[in-house]
Write an enzyme that holds these catalytic residues in place. Structure first.
Site, PDB file in Angstrom:
ATOM      1  N   GLU A 153     -12.188  -4.957  -4.491  1.00  0.00           N
ATOM      2  CA  GLU A 153     -12.702  -3.591  -4.308  1.00  0.00           C
ATOM      3  C   GLU A 153     -11.975  -2.579  -5.206  1.00  0.00           C
ATOM      4  OE1 GLU A 153     -11.939  -5.667  -1.656  1.00  0.00           O
ATOM      5  OE2 GLU A 153     -14.055  -6.157  -1.491  1.00  0.00           O
ATOM      6  N   ASN A 154     -10.785  -2.949  -5.684  1.00  0.00           N
ATOM      7  CA  ASN A 154     -10.020  -1.993  -6.496  1.00  0.00           C
ATOM      8  C   ASN A 154     -10.658  -1.725  -7.862  1.00  0.00           C
ATOM      9  OD1 ASN A 154      -6.821  -3.093  -5.156  1.00  0.00           O
ATOM     10  ND2 ASN A 154      -7.987  -1.271  -4.628  1.00  0.00           N
ATOM     11  N   GLY A 157      -0.101   5.457  -4.447  1.00  0.00           N
ATOM     12  CA  GLY A 157      -0.721   6.724  -4.836  1.00  0.00           C
ATOM     13  C   GLY A 157      -0.143   7.887  -4.049  1.00  0.00           C
ATOM     14  N   ASP A 194       0.825  -1.210   0.000  1.00  0.00           N
ATOM     15  CA  ASP A 194       0.000   0.000   0.000  1.00  0.00           C
ATOM     16  C   ASP A 194       0.860   1.262   0.000  1.00  0.00           C
ATOM     17  OD1 ASP A 194      -2.387   1.337  -0.083  1.00  0.00           O
ATOM     18  OD2 ASP A 194      -2.832   1.132   2.058  1.00  0.00           O
TER      19      ASP A 194
HETATM   20  C1  IPE Z   1      -5.523  -2.877  -0.437  1.00  0.00           C
HETATM   21  O1  IPE Z   1      -5.150  -1.557  -0.593  1.00  0.00           O
HETATM   22  C2  IPE Z   1      -5.388  -3.615  -1.718  1.00  0.00           C
HETATM   23  C3  IPE Z   1      -4.037  -3.737  -2.247  1.00  0.00           C
HETATM   24  C4  IPE Z   1      -2.933  -3.325  -1.699  1.00  0.00           C
HETATM   25  C5  IPE Z   1      -3.948  -4.408  -3.492  1.00  0.00           C
HETATM   26  P1  IPE Z   1      -6.217  -0.397  -0.847  1.00  0.00           P
HETATM   27  O2  IPE Z   1      -5.460   0.865  -0.849  1.00  0.00           O
HETATM   28  O3  IPE Z   1      -7.049  -0.717  -2.040  1.00  0.00           O
HETATM   29  O4  IPE Z   1      -7.139  -0.545   0.443  1.00  0.00           O
HETATM   30  P2  IPE Z   1      -8.040   0.546   1.199  1.00  0.00           P
HETATM   31  O5  IPE Z   1      -8.958   1.145   0.175  1.00  0.00           O
HETATM   32  O6  IPE Z   1      -7.121   1.542   1.803  1.00  0.00           O
HETATM   33  O7  IPE Z   1      -8.751  -0.275   2.229  1.00  0.00           O
HETATM   34  C1  IPE Z   2      -1.553   0.131  -3.449  1.00  0.00           C
HETATM   35  O1  IPE Z   2      -1.309   1.499  -3.464  1.00  0.00           O
HETATM   36  C2  IPE Z   2      -1.693  -0.436  -4.831  1.00  0.00           C
HETATM   37  C3  IPE Z   2      -3.022  -0.951  -5.141  1.00  0.00           C
HETATM   38  C4  IPE Z   2      -4.048  -0.989  -4.354  1.00  0.00           C
HETATM   39  C5  IPE Z   2      -3.190  -1.459  -6.488  1.00  0.00           C
HETATM   40  P1  IPE Z   2      -2.514   2.528  -3.515  1.00  0.00           P
HETATM   41  O2  IPE Z   2      -2.821   2.810  -4.948  1.00  0.00           O
HETATM   42  O3  IPE Z   2      -3.661   2.041  -2.713  1.00  0.00           O
HETATM   43  O4  IPE Z   2      -1.856   3.790  -2.858  1.00  0.00           O
HETATM   44  P2  IPE Z   2      -2.537   4.821  -1.864  1.00  0.00           P
HETATM   45  O5  IPE Z   2      -3.122   4.045  -0.734  1.00  0.00           O
HETATM   46  O6  IPE Z   2      -3.595   5.557  -2.647  1.00  0.00           O
HETATM   47  O7  IPE Z   2      -1.411   5.706  -1.442  1.00  0.00           O
HETATM   48 MG    MG Z   3      -4.123   2.275  -0.750  1.00  0.00          MG
END
Ligand code: IPE
Ligand code: IPE
Ligand code: MG
Length: 256
Positions: free
Chosen positions: A76-77, A32, A29
């Site tokens: 959920e992604n 982003g 995580d």
């Molecule tokens: C969990 O991260 C899924 C992955 C790392 C693939 P998210 O960033 O999608 O989870 P939430 O939305 O913070 O729970």
């Molecule tokens: C994890 O990083 C990658 C996926 C869930 C695919 P994020 O994209 O959730 O990064 P943040 O949480 O927005 O920083």
């Molecule tokens: Mg995330």
């Protein structure tokens, strides 16, 4: 003795002191936020994650971790903007194709957990299958990439499979239920590492993390490197896993 899919929590002995966790699972995580801090598009964060993935796989393998699971895309992604989802599909395809020879050369057995949604590009699903076939006989570390994965969805799939098998309700126990989960040979997770400081499970391997130790390093996934991973293993080794039992004494022994 580590927890295994065929073992109930109550059957497991405790203890982690000095042991390398058998199964480590990472919630990758913070991509982003990594990009946002640099005023870059979120996709740059995903691109930067590739180096970390390879670093962590190699660190886990050389440390003697037998099972490594990486959460790459959740059920959920799919809620993310389609441009980001499309980017992730293309990126994962490129990463899988690029690193397949190295993973195979290292004796790593690769698996993809989830991958049920029809929105997954067929070419990507084929690459997953090809890598699983290529590395299926390898006896080194097992790398499970959770992609289009949801812990609840796996539990529902197991319930459906169990019902179809016609087993009487009274014959269902934890062991027989777990045998219907996808990849039922997967041992329970010993250690979950979620980067970026978020402290959530986010629907990750719900059955298998029942008694895992958790760590939440604040570092964002694209900045996470082998030394961070090894630090987590070290911290794990200081923990006293009790599984509902009593603490160990000063000699690391449990009273009879
Ligand atoms: C969990 O991260 C899924 C992955 C790392 C693939 P998210 O960033 O999608 O989870 P939430 O939305 O913070 O729970
Ligand atoms: C994890 O990083 C990658 C996926 C869930 C695919 P994020 O994209 O959730 O990064 P943040 O949480 O927005 O920083
Ligand atoms: Mg995330």
């Amino acid at each position: 003795m580590p927890l295994g899919a065929g073992m109930t929590v109550g059957e497991a002995a405790g203890g982690a002191v000095g042991r390398v966790p058998r199964h480590v699972a990472c919630v990758m995580d913070g991509n982003g936020r990594w990009a946002a801090r640099r005023s870059l598009p979120r996709t740059s964060g995903h691109r930067a994650a590739e180096t970390t993935v390879i670093d962590v796989i190699e660190a886990a393998r050389t440390a003697g971790v037998e099972w490594l699971s990486l959460y790459a895309f959740s059920t959920e992604n799919w809620r993310r903007p389609s441009t980001e989802v499309d980017f992730l599909m293309r990126l994962v395809r490129r990463v899988v194709r690029k690193h397949a020879p190295l993973l195979h050369a290292r004796g790593i057995r690769c698996r993809f957990l989830g991958v049920a949604d029809p929105r997954i590009p067929p070419a990507l699903a084929r690459d997953f299958t090809d890598l699983m076939t290529l590395t299926g006989e390898n006896r080194g570390m097992t790398l499970t990439v959770a992609f289009d994965h949801g812990g609840r969805s796996d539990i529902v799939a197991a319930a459906r499979s169990l019902i179809r098998s016609g087993v009487p309700a009274d014959a269902v126990d934890e062991r027989s239920f777990a045998a219907h989960l996808p990849f039922p040979d997967t041992p329970d997770v010993d250690l979950v590492i979620r980067t970026s400081g978020e402290q959530r499970i986010s629907n990750f391997m719900l059955w298998q993390v029942a008694y895992a130790e958790w760590m939440f390093p604040p570092v964002l996934w694209p900045d996470f490197r082998a030394p961070h991973f090894l630090q987590c293993l070290h911290t794990y080794q200081q923990r006293d896993r009790r599984f509902g039992g009593v603490p160990t004494d000063a000699n690391g022994e449990r009273p009879a």
